[in-house]
Design an enzyme around this catalytic site. Sequence first.
Site, short mmCIF file in Angstrom:
data_model
loop_
_atom_site.label_atom_id
_atom_site.label_comp_id
_atom_site.label_asym_id
_atom_site.label_seq_id
_atom_site.Cartn_x
_atom_site.Cartn_y
_atom_site.Cartn_z
N SER A 14 14.07 -59.81 -10.36
CA SER A 14 13.34 -60.26 -9.17
C SER A 14 13.88 -59.56 -7.94
O SER A 14 15.06 -59.17 -7.90
CB SER A 14 13.53 -61.78 -8.99
OG SER A 14 13.13 -62.18 -7.70
N TYR B 100 19.66 -68.36 -8.78
CA TYR B 100 18.60 -67.44 -9.25
C TYR B 100 18.93 -66.00 -8.86
O TYR B 100 18.79 -65.08 -9.67
CB TYR B 100 17.28 -67.90 -8.62
CG TYR B 100 16.04 -67.16 -9.04
CD1 TYR B 100 15.40 -67.45 -10.25
CD2 TYR B 100 15.46 -66.19 -8.21
CE1 TYR B 100 14.23 -66.79 -10.61
CE2 TYR B 100 14.29 -65.54 -8.57
CZ TYR B 100 13.67 -65.83 -9.77
OH TYR B 100 12.51 -65.18 -10.13
P1 NAP Z 1 6.14 -69.40 -14.86
O1 NAP Z 1 4.68 -69.31 -14.57
O2 NAP Z 1 6.90 -70.60 -14.39
O3 NAP Z 1 6.36 -69.21 -16.45
C1 NAP Z 1 7.64 -69.27 -16.98
C2 NAP Z 1 7.59 -69.03 -18.47
O4 NAP Z 1 8.94 -69.07 -18.96
C3 NAP Z 1 6.80 -70.06 -19.23
O5 NAP Z 1 6.10 -69.42 -20.28
C4 NAP Z 1 7.90 -70.95 -19.82
O6 NAP Z 1 7.52 -71.54 -21.06
C5 NAP Z 1 8.99 -69.96 -20.07
N1 NAP Z 1 10.32 -70.55 -20.18
C6 NAP Z 1 11.02 -71.22 -19.26
N2 NAP Z 1 12.21 -71.59 -19.74
C7 NAP Z 1 12.28 -71.13 -21.02
C8 NAP Z 1 13.24 -71.20 -22.05
N3 NAP Z 1 14.41 -71.81 -21.88
N4 NAP Z 1 12.97 -70.61 -23.24
C9 NAP Z 1 11.79 -69.99 -23.45
N5 NAP Z 1 10.83 -69.90 -22.50
C10 NAP Z 1 11.06 -70.47 -21.30
O7 NAP Z 1 6.93 -68.15 -14.26
P2 NAP Z 1 6.39 -66.71 -13.76
O8 NAP Z 1 6.14 -66.80 -12.33
O9 NAP Z 1 5.36 -66.20 -14.68
O10 NAP Z 1 7.75 -65.86 -13.91
C11 NAP Z 1 8.01 -65.07 -15.04
C12 NAP Z 1 9.29 -64.27 -14.77
O11 NAP Z 1 9.12 -63.47 -13.61
C13 NAP Z 1 10.52 -65.15 -14.51
O12 NAP Z 1 11.65 -64.55 -15.07
C14 NAP Z 1 10.63 -65.14 -13.00
O13 NAP Z 1 11.94 -65.37 -12.57
C15 NAP Z 1 10.16 -63.72 -12.70
N6 NAP Z 1 9.68 -63.55 -11.34
C16 NAP Z 1 8.59 -64.23 -10.90
C17 NAP Z 1 8.15 -64.03 -9.60
C18 NAP Z 1 6.95 -64.74 -9.03
O14 NAP Z 1 6.68 -64.55 -7.84
N7 NAP Z 1 6.23 -65.52 -9.81
C19 NAP Z 1 8.83 -63.14 -8.77
C20 NAP Z 1 9.93 -62.45 -9.25
C21 NAP Z 1 10.33 -62.65 -10.55
P3 NAP Z 1 7.24 -73.13 -21.28
O15 NAP Z 1 6.59 -73.66 -20.04
O16 NAP Z 1 6.39 -73.17 -22.49
O17 NAP Z 1 8.57 -73.76 -21.49
#
Ligand code: NAP
Length: 242
Positions: free
Chosen positions: A140, A153
């Site tokens: 990130s 984080y």
């Molecule tokens: P999200 O919509 O909250 O989805 C998170 C995913 O991670 C879900 O599929 C969840 O599965 C899974 N997960 C969480 N804990 C887990 C665990 N212990 N074991 C296995 N699966 C797990 O998040 P997102 O926004 O798509 O983010 C995806 C990645 O991008 C993350 O690493 C986040 O830090 C990074 N990121 C996001 C942003 C942003 O703006 N959205 C920016 C920078 C980086 P379940 O719900 O089925 O448990």
Amino acid sequence: MQEKKKIVLVTGASRGIGAAIAGRLAPHYDIWLNYRSDHDSAKAVQAEIESRGGCCRLLPFDVSDEEEVKAALEPLLDDNKVWGLVHNAGITRDTLVATMTREQWDNVLDVHLTAYFLLTRVLARNMLFARAGRIVAISSVSGETGQAGQVNYSAAKAGLIGASKALAREMARRNVLVNVVTPGLIDTEMTDALPKDKLLPTIPLGRFGSSAEVAGVVNFLLGEEAGYITGQVIGVNGGLYM
Ligand code: NAP
């Protein structure tokens, strides 16, 4: 006869960026789709992939749990070679450090960083033996700049960058390429509650990114044209950090 596709494990792919990555990769690879608890959403991603003729195996397990990681993956590795890993699973537990509990610190470090160790440790043998493979960590912009309210984080995401660079050096001689993608602000559930009106003026491109825009970069990093790229950090952030 149809050639067997390479297998890519995408963690945290029941929704958001992970689901977009799984969908984007599916025409080219067999997808092992990991998530922890959201079975309905994961099944919907699987159905969508299969409706387009793709192959998607659901692997629900907690990436931060050492025993679950081993139990889910090791038996499959007897008969399958995993060519790619995209470690995308993530959580936030935002609060100021003065009020952060030990649990909030540990949970975030475990899901992002310790899980990267657990997953790469299991898959590395496969890849080193095959003398081929790709690993992409979804970090990130917070890991590059630091973010107030996200000491846990930011530490985990910065840790992914250091770990990936070390691993890239370790695995380069066996043609396993290791890179990092650092999204900025992307429209997903994780960012639903953020104050958009305050954040938009800080982004040079003036908008949140889409999961598809992150998925496209991951697809490139797994592809043949990225064969000379390793140990790199690729920002997908609309200019938020340059
Ligand atoms: P999200 O919509 O909250 O989805 C998170 C995913 O991670 C879900 O599929 C969840 O599965 C899974 N997960 C969480 N804990 C887990 C665990 N212990 N074991 C296995 N699966 C797990 O998040 P997102 O926004 O798509 O983010 C995806 C990645 O991008 C993350 O690493 C986040 O830090 C990074 N990121 C996001 C942003 C942003 O703006 N959205 C920016 C920078 C980086 P379940 O719900 O089925 O448990």
